[in-house]
Structure formats: structure tokens, C-alpha cells
Design a protein around this motif. Structure first.
Motif, PDB file in Angstrom:
ATOM      1  N   ALA A 132       0.814  -1.218   0.000  1.00 43.92           N
ATOM      2  CA  ALA A 132       0.000   0.000   0.000  1.00 43.92           C
ATOM      3  C   ALA A 132       0.847   1.268   0.000  1.00 43.92           C
ATOM      4  CB  ALA A 132      -0.928   0.001   1.209  1.00 43.92           C
ATOM      5  N   SER A 133       2.096   1.160   0.413  1.00 44.15           N
ATOM      6  CA  SER A 133       2.941   2.355   0.503  1.00 44.15           C
ATOM      7  C   SER A 133       4.041   2.389  -0.555  1.00 44.15           C
ATOM      8  CB  SER A 133       3.559   2.457   1.898  1.00 44.15           C
ATOM      9  OG  SER A 133       4.393   1.354   2.156  1.00 44.15           O
ATOM     10  N   ASN A 180      -0.197  -4.517  14.168  1.00 46.31           N
ATOM     11  CA  ASN A 180       0.481  -4.816  15.426  1.00 46.31           C
ATOM     12  C   ASN A 180       1.880  -4.209  15.434  1.00 46.31           C
ATOM     13  OD1 ASN A 180       2.378  -6.633  14.284  1.00 46.31           O
ATOM     14  ND2 ASN A 180       0.999  -8.355  14.549  1.00 46.31           N
ATOM     15  N   ALA A 181       2.491  -4.176  16.588  1.00 50.75           N
ATOM     16  CA  ALA A 181       3.795  -3.533  16.758  1.00 50.75           C
ATOM     17  C   ALA A 181       4.870  -4.187  15.904  1.00 50.75           C
ATOM     18  CB  ALA A 181       4.193  -3.551  18.230  1.00 50.75           C
ATOM     19  N   VAL A 182       4.809  -5.497  15.744  1.00 52.02           N
ATOM     20  CA  VAL A 182       5.820  -6.203  14.944  1.00 52.02           C
ATOM     21  C   VAL A 182       5.717  -5.784  13.478  1.00 52.02           C
ATOM     22  CG1 VAL A 182       6.589  -8.470  14.130  1.00 52.02           C
ATOM     23  CG2 VAL A 182       5.953  -8.152  16.529  1.00 52.02           C
ATOM     24  N   SER A 183       4.505  -5.739  12.941  1.00 52.18           N
ATOM     25  CA  SER A 183       4.330  -5.313  11.547  1.00 52.18           C
ATOM     26  C   SER A 183       4.791  -3.881  11.345  1.00 52.18           C
ATOM     27  CB  SER A 183       2.871  -5.447  11.120  1.00 52.18           C
ATOM     28  OG  SER A 183       2.508  -6.797  11.040  1.00 52.18           O
ATOM     29  N   LEU A 184       4.492  -3.016  12.288  1.00 52.37           N
ATOM     30  CA  LEU A 184       4.931  -1.626  12.185  1.00 52.37           C
ATOM     31  C   LEU A 184       6.452  -1.536  12.226  1.00 52.37           C
ATOM     32  CD1 LEU A 184       4.125   1.296  11.894  1.00 52.37           C
ATOM     33  CD2 LEU A 184       3.888   1.415  14.375  1.00 52.37           C
ATOM     34  N   ALA A 185       7.077  -2.307  13.099  1.00 52.88           N
ATOM     35  CA  ALA A 185       8.545  -2.320  13.175  1.00 52.88           C
ATOM     36  C   ALA A 185       9.147  -2.845  11.874  1.00 52.88           C
ATOM     37  CB  ALA A 185       9.002  -3.169  14.356  1.00 52.88           C
ATOM     38  N   GLU A 186       8.568  -3.905  11.319  1.00 55.89           N
ATOM     39  CA  GLU A 186       9.064  -4.445  10.052  1.00 55.89           C
ATOM     40  C   GLU A 186       8.923  -3.430   8.931  1.00 55.89           C
ATOM     41  OE1 GLU A 186       8.178  -9.176  10.807  1.00 55.89           O
ATOM     42  OE2 GLU A 186       6.685  -7.981   9.740  1.00 55.89           O
ATOM     43  N   LEU A 187       7.855  -2.678   8.941  1.00 55.90           N
ATOM     44  CA  LEU A 187       7.623  -1.662   7.924  1.00 55.90           C
ATOM     45  C   LEU A 187       8.675  -0.556   8.001  1.00 55.90           C
ATOM     46  CD1 LEU A 187       5.642  -0.712   5.703  1.00 55.90           C
ATOM     47  CD2 LEU A 187       4.424   0.533   7.494  1.00 55.90           C
ATOM     48  N   CYS A 188       9.170  -0.275   9.196  1.00 53.80           N
ATOM     49  CA  CYS A 188      10.101   0.829   9.409  1.00 53.80           C
ATOM     50  C   CYS A 188      11.572   0.444   9.250  1.00 53.80           C
ATOM     51  CB  CYS A 188       9.891   1.418  10.802  1.00 53.80           C
ATOM     52  SG  CYS A 188       8.286   2.222  10.987  1.00 53.80           S
ATOM     53  N   PHE A 190       0.648  -4.756  -6.499  1.00 50.47           N
ATOM     54  CA  PHE A 190      -0.487  -4.990  -5.613  1.00 50.47           C
ATOM     55  C   PHE A 190      -0.970  -3.720  -4.921  1.00 50.47           C
ATOM     56  CE2 PHE A 190       2.189  -8.848  -5.575  1.00 50.47           C
ATOM     57  CZ  PHE A 190       1.312  -9.701  -6.248  1.00 50.47           C
ATOM     58  N   LEU A 191      -0.530  -2.568  -5.399  1.00 48.23           N
ATOM     59  CA  LEU A 191      -0.850  -1.286  -4.771  1.00 48.23           C
ATOM     60  C   LEU A 191      -2.352  -1.088  -4.586  1.00 48.23           C
ATOM     61  CD1 LEU A 191       0.081   1.590  -3.810  1.00 48.23           C
ATOM     62  CD2 LEU A 191      -0.241   2.291  -6.186  1.00 48.23           C
ATOM     63  N   GLU A 192      -3.103  -1.174  -5.659  1.00 54.70           N
ATOM     64  CA  GLU A 192      -4.545  -0.921  -5.577  1.00 54.70           C
ATOM     65  C   GLU A 192      -5.242  -1.961  -4.707  1.00 54.70           C
ATOM     66  OE1 GLU A 192      -6.017   1.844  -6.454  1.00 54.70           O
ATOM     67  OE2 GLU A 192      -4.059   2.519  -7.126  1.00 54.70           O
ATOM     68  N   TRP A 193      -4.868  -3.229  -4.838  1.00 55.28           N
ATOM     69  CA  TRP A 193      -5.450  -4.283  -4.010  1.00 55.28           C
ATOM     70  C   TRP A 193      -5.210  -4.002  -2.528  1.00 55.28           C
ATOM     71  CZ3 TRP A 193      -2.692  -7.379  -0.667  1.00 55.28           C
ATOM     72  CH2 TRP A 193      -3.444  -8.341   0.006  1.00 55.28           C
ATOM     73  N   ALA A 194      -3.966  -3.646  -2.185  1.00 57.39           N
ATOM     74  CA  ALA A 194      -3.627  -3.390  -0.785  1.00 57.39           C
ATOM     75  C   ALA A 194      -4.408  -2.201  -0.236  1.00 57.39           C
ATOM     76  CB  ALA A 194      -2.129  -3.153  -0.638  1.00 57.39           C
ATOM     77  N   ARG A 195      -4.499  -1.148  -1.007  1.00 57.84           N
ATOM     78  CA  ARG A 195      -5.247   0.032  -0.547  1.00 57.84           C
ATOM     79  C   ARG A 195      -6.734  -0.270  -0.402  1.00 57.84           C
ATOM     80  NH1 ARG A 195      -2.127   5.148  -3.384  1.00 57.84           N
ATOM     81  NH2 ARG A 195      -0.194   4.842  -2.218  1.00 57.84           N
TER      82      ARG A 195
END
Length: 64
Positions: free
Chosen positions: A12-13, A39-47, A19-24
Motif C-alpha cells: 500500500a505504501s 500490530n507492533a511487529v508489523s509496524l517495526a518491520e515496515l520501518c 499490488f498497490l490498488e489491491w492493498a489500498r
């Protein structure tokens, strides 16, 4: 309520994602139909690898 996987957030980002449109749509549908969470783990992985992870962390909840 759906729990968003890290890959959905990345797709999505990332403007070049196939898969941009699908994710959004997935995020928007989750928010509209009962909520979406990260969750915190997903946010940490994203960063990981961001020079300024607080910028992405502040941006992520506004998606959808």
C-alpha cells in the motif's frame, strides 16, 4: 476487525507495487467494515531501513 500483514502495508505504501490498488482497497474495506489494525511487529518491520522511521510510523495509520 482485520489485522493487516506487513506485506499489505508495504504494498500500500510502494507506488511501484503490482499490488498497490489491491492493498489500498483491502485497508479501506477493513476500516469501513469493522476496523483494521497493525500490530507492533508489523509496524517495526515496515520501518526497517528507514532513515526516519517515525515518519513512516506516523503515516501508516492514515492509510485507507
Amino acid at each position: 476487525m482485520i489485522l493487516l500483514d506487513t506485506n499489505v502495508l508495504i504494498y500500500a505504501s510502494t507506488d511501484q507495487s503490482p499490488f498497490l490498488e489491491w492493498a489500498r482497497r483491502t485497508i479501506a474495506t477493513g476500516v469501513a467494515e469493522g476496523g483494521a489494525a497493525v500490530n507492533a511487529v508489523s509496524l517495526a518491520e515496515l520501518c526497517v531501513g528507514d532513515a526516519e522511521p517515525e515518519v513512516r510510523a506516523a503515516f501508516a495509520p492514515r492509510r485507507g
